[in-house]
Enzyme design. Structure first.
Site, PDB file in Angstrom:
ATOM      1  N   ARG A   1      98.348 -79.914  10.202  1.00  0.00           N
ATOM      2  CA  ARG A   1      97.940 -78.532   9.935  1.00  0.00           C
ATOM      3  C   ARG A   1      98.959 -77.529  10.462  1.00  0.00           C
ATOM      4  O   ARG A   1      99.033 -76.401   9.968  1.00  0.00           O
ATOM      5  CB  ARG A   1      96.578 -78.240  10.568  1.00  0.00           C
TER       6      ARG A   1
ATOM      7  N   LYS B   1     103.498 -70.793  11.815  1.00  0.00           N
ATOM      8  CA  LYS B   1     102.234 -71.096  11.152  1.00  0.00           C
ATOM      9  C   LYS B   1     101.295 -69.895  11.193  1.00  0.00           C
ATOM     10  O   LYS B   1     100.721 -69.498  10.175  1.00  0.00           O
ATOM     11  CB  LYS B   1     101.563 -72.286  11.830  1.00  0.00           C
ATOM     12  N   ASN B   2     101.144 -69.299  12.378  1.00  0.00           N
ATOM     13  CA  ASN B   2     100.178 -68.219  12.519  1.00  0.00           C
ATOM     14  C   ASN B   2     100.584 -66.962  11.768  1.00  0.00           C
ATOM     15  O   ASN B   2      99.727 -66.141  11.417  1.00  0.00           O
ATOM     16  CB  ASN B   2      99.948 -67.914  14.000  1.00  0.00           C
TER      17      ASN B   2
ATOM     18  N   ASP C   1      98.012 -71.969  22.987  1.00  0.00           N
ATOM     19  CA  ASP C   1      98.468 -72.993  22.045  1.00  0.00           C
ATOM     20  C   ASP C   1      99.559 -73.891  22.621  1.00  0.00           C
ATOM     21  O   ASP C   1      99.971 -74.864  21.973  1.00  0.00           O
ATOM     22  CB  ASP C   1      98.967 -72.341  20.753  1.00  0.00           C
TER      23      ASP C   1
ATOM     24  N   ARG D   1      83.835 -69.328  18.337  1.00  0.00           N
ATOM     25  CA  ARG D   1      84.915 -68.483  17.809  1.00  0.00           C
ATOM     26  C   ARG D   1      84.306 -67.445  16.870  1.00  0.00           C
ATOM     27  O   ARG D   1      84.470 -67.494  15.655  1.00  0.00           O
ATOM     28  CB  ARG D   1      85.954 -69.348  17.083  1.00  0.00           C
TER      29      ARG D   1
ATOM     30  N   CYS E   1      90.007 -75.911  13.983  1.00  0.00           N
ATOM     31  CA  CYS E   1      89.856 -76.752  15.161  1.00  0.00           C
ATOM     32  C   CYS E   1      88.592 -76.397  15.933  1.00  0.00           C
ATOM     33  O   CYS E   1      88.227 -75.230  16.042  1.00  0.00           O
ATOM     34  CB  CYS E   1      91.070 -76.598  16.088  1.00  0.00           C
TER      35      CYS E   1
END
Length: 420
Positions: free
Chosen positions: A398, A22-23, A306, A122, A117
């Protein structure tokens, strides 16, 4: 409204194949904007954040065609806009990669302040610092970021904190900068390396990705056609590894890179689990209750934030008292309140949590507060006595493609239900 309904108590057994990261995908999709032609991407996870990225690119002028569920072709020949749709870019964090990519391609871009999220503060100050060091100007107002440059000139940039997002974003902006850009104190995560490999395949000159010093020699142009496969998702692989340990199961995890999971493997072995790696496959199993440990999350190659919530489920069932110290995000322990509803004994304060291991968890209605918290609650439901209902599963979607189908194939009793 959708929810996952899980009847727990069955050890997971079988094999599962890991999709693209995903990243990586949510950074490589914007990175294709630097190519004024066609990119074919394989091993793309078909998840919400990827589909959002595709919608944004299409609104900028990209033509995107899905060849199959995990392969797409992106034609960026006719990019016509420099203002990304604010309603879409504000929905997820990685929309900020549009800034670096479009700054490189068109020298200007406007996007909405990134969402995603709720894990605490952030900031994107390191991103802005990098862009301005390259010669850009920026303006943040009314929920939007506008960045523009007459030209970009390579320079040395020191990251005050290790930031994956800022490292990738400055990398994107530097591809066409005049001269050489050096990113010091760069993030070393596998998806940073994957983005650099993708860009180098296009003809960029990036050296040192995967170390804390990345050097980018600016180029005049890139290839107009490329085929690239996204690296496997280490977080998805780690999620299944921890599900195997929590359920006292036995799993074969295929299409992964074991070296990316060394920190997790070390901890699983420490608490009494078993891991064997060969080629692109990991065999993980457990026959007994895990033992206690202490964990501190760190940038790669340290223990990944994560995977912290998923490990939290394992430690909630461990013998003795364990501690997790979270060094990345301020609000990563929101999931512990939900686990406590299921019978866990967890005390969290600030960026630390104490896990007093219990014999069992019990099914309950729980709410996913973010993506990885959602995955953790699914694992908790798989091992709990009784029925667990997981709500807010949009967070899970997601980052995990059809999570219920994958776990069902491993023997779990889990289904997705739509409530009116």
């Amino acid at each position: 409204m959708e929810k996952l309904v899980i009847k727990g108590g069955t050890p997971l057994r079988g094999s599962v194949s890991i999709l693209g990261a995903k990243n990586s995908a949510i950074a490589i999709l914007p990175a294709t904007l630097l190519c004024k032609g066609i990119c074919t991407l394989h091993n793309v996870p078909n998840i919400i954040d990827v589909r959002l990225s595709c919608q944004i690119l299409e609104q900028l002028g990209s033509k995107i065609t899905w060849i199959d569920n995990n392969t797409l072709i992106i034609d960026n020949t006719n990019i016509s806009k420099t203002h990304a749709p604010l309603d879409l870019t504000s929905k997820f964090r990685a929309s900020y990669y549009l800034i670096g990519a479009m700054l490189g391609r068109s020298r200007e871009i406007e996007v909405g302040l990134p969402g995603g999220c709720n894990l605490g503060a952030r900031p994107i100050d390191q991103h802005i610092k990098g862009f301005e060091a390259l010669g850009a100007t920026s303006n943040l107002s009314q929920g939007k970021i506008y960045v523009k440059a007459d030209k970009l000139v390579g320079t040395s940039i020191y990251m005050d904190v290790v930031s994956v997002g800022a490292t990738i974003n400055v990398l994107l902006a530097s591809v066409f900068a005049e001269g050489t850009t050096i990113i010091d104190n760069a993030a070393k995560e596998p998806h940073v390396v994957d983005v650099a490999n993708f860009l180098n395949s296009l003809g960029a000159d990036i050296r040192g990705a995967g170390t804390d010093l990345i050097k980018i020699n600016g180029v005049k142009s890139l290839k107009s056609n490329i085929t690239y496969s996204i690296v496997p998702d280490q977080i998805e692989a780690g999620t299944f590894m921890l599900a195997a340990i929590a359920s006292k199961g036995d799993l074969i995890i295929k299409n992964c890179i074991p070296e990316h999971l060394d920190s997790l493997t070390s901890k699983i072995t420490e608490i009494g689990g078993n891991v064997e790696a060969y080629g692109d496959t990991i065999h993980v199993w457990a026959t007994k209750r895990p033992s206690k440990t202490v964990i501190k999350t760190l940038p790669y190659p340290g223990f990944p934030t994560d995977l912290q919530p998923q490990m939290g489920v394992v430690l909630s069932l461990a013998m003795g008292t364990s501690i997790i110290n979270e060094s990345i995000w301020d609000s990563r322990f929101q999931y512990t309140a939900e686990l406590n509803k299921m019978g866990a004994h967890i005390t969290s304060q600030g960026k630390s949590a104490i896990f007093e291991g219990v014999d069992k968890l019990y099914g309950a209605p729980v709410y996913a507060t973010d993506l990885r918290a959602g995955a953790a609650l699914v694992i908790a439901g798989l091992v709990a006595d009784g029925i667990t209902e997981v709500y807010n599963i949009k967070h899970i979607d997601r980052g995990y493609e059809c999570i219920e189908k994958n776990f069902s194939s491993l023997g779990a009793n889990i289904e997705r239900i739509v409530e009116n």
